[in-house]
Design a protein around this motif. Structure first.
Motif, PDB file in Angstrom:
ATOM      1  N   LEU A 240       3.165 -33.780 -38.621  1.00 58.83           N
ATOM      2  CA  LEU A 240       2.439 -32.904 -39.549  1.00 58.83           C
ATOM      3  C   LEU A 240       3.251 -32.629 -40.811  1.00 58.83           C
TER       4      LEU A 240
ATOM      5  N   MET B  39      -2.335 -26.481 -38.725  1.00 59.24           N
ATOM      6  CA  MET B  39      -1.848 -27.034 -37.463  1.00 59.24           C
ATOM      7  C   MET B  39      -0.329 -26.977 -37.388  1.00 59.24           C
TER       8      MET B  39
ATOM      9  N   TRP C  30       4.662 -33.630 -32.847  1.00 60.36           N
ATOM     10  CA  TRP C  30       3.544 -33.190 -33.691  1.00 60.36           C
ATOM     11  C   TRP C  30       4.065 -32.491 -34.948  1.00 60.36           C
TER      12      TRP C  30
ATOM     13  N   THR D 181      -5.979 -28.294 -43.197  1.00 57.13           N
ATOM     14  CA  THR D 181      -6.044 -28.370 -41.731  1.00 57.13           C
ATOM     15  C   THR D 181      -4.677 -28.714 -41.154  1.00 57.13           C
ATOM     16  N   GLN D 182      -4.007 -29.694 -41.751  1.00 61.66           N
ATOM     17  CA  GLN D 182      -2.676 -30.069 -41.279  1.00 61.66           C
ATOM     18  C   GLN D 182      -1.679 -28.930 -41.488  1.00 61.66           C
TER      19      GLN D 182
END
Length: 186
Positions: free
Chosen positions: A132, A95, A128, A91-92
């Protein structure tokens, strides 16, 4: 020994040509981690039981993020912990890809307009991206630890999505590994 370990990036970096910024970051992070772990070992701050044998000591020294310890023994990974960690890692990764695609798009197609709003949104996206990227590095280390059947410590506690203020973001949720090193040594 700690000074030698922290200086190791300076021995490695001149031999890397060309040096990518990611390589600089990773090598410097390993040097910093080695420095703090060496100081912890020298001050006797490693978890109780980590010196049971050489293999356990080396695993404790090399694990980033650190292994969980309880009552002198490493905490074994719970059922489903690996699947949860792989899901979070993927997921990261997705993203980060989305954030980087927004950041690297041309100025004419930047979705947030121009002026102050664009600079602010760009800064938020860069924050972000940094989070991440660091979460992926520590997440990969956590996956390696989990592959050995040991539960890793948490490296980040959702600093950007769950914090209510900057103090909480930085002081309680961001890079818990470094905070742990500093709190144990200072």
């Amino acid at each position: 020994v700690a000074i030698l370990y922290a200086g190791s990036p300076f021995l490695v970096l001149p031999r890397l040509d060309p040096v990518a910024p990611v390589t600089l970051f990773v090598v410097a992070s390993l040097g910093m981690t080695g420095f703090f772990k060496t100081l912890q070992a020298a001050c006797g701050l490693f978890p109780k039981g980590s010196d049971a044998n050489l293999a356990t000591y080396v695993q404790c020294f090399l694990a980033v993020p650190p292994q969980r310890w309880s009552k002198g023994k490493v905490v074994r990974a719970a059922p489903g912990e690996m699947i949860e960690a792989v899901t979070e890692f993927l997921t990261q990764f997705a993203m980060l890809g989305a954030v980087l695609s927004l950041l690297l798009s041309g100025a004419g197609v930047f979705p947030f307009g121009s002026g102050h709003a664009a600079r602010l949104s760009g800064t938020i996206l860069q924050t972000w991206a940094l989070y991440l990227f660091l979460a992926l590095l520590t997440g990969f280390g956590g996956l390696v630890t989990l592959a050995g059947g040991i539960s890793p410590e948490e490296a980040f506690n959702q600093p950007l999505s769950s914090s209510r203020c900057f103090k909480e973001t930085w002081g309680e949720r961001w890079n818990l590994v470094v905070h742990g090193y500093l709190k144990s040594l200072v």
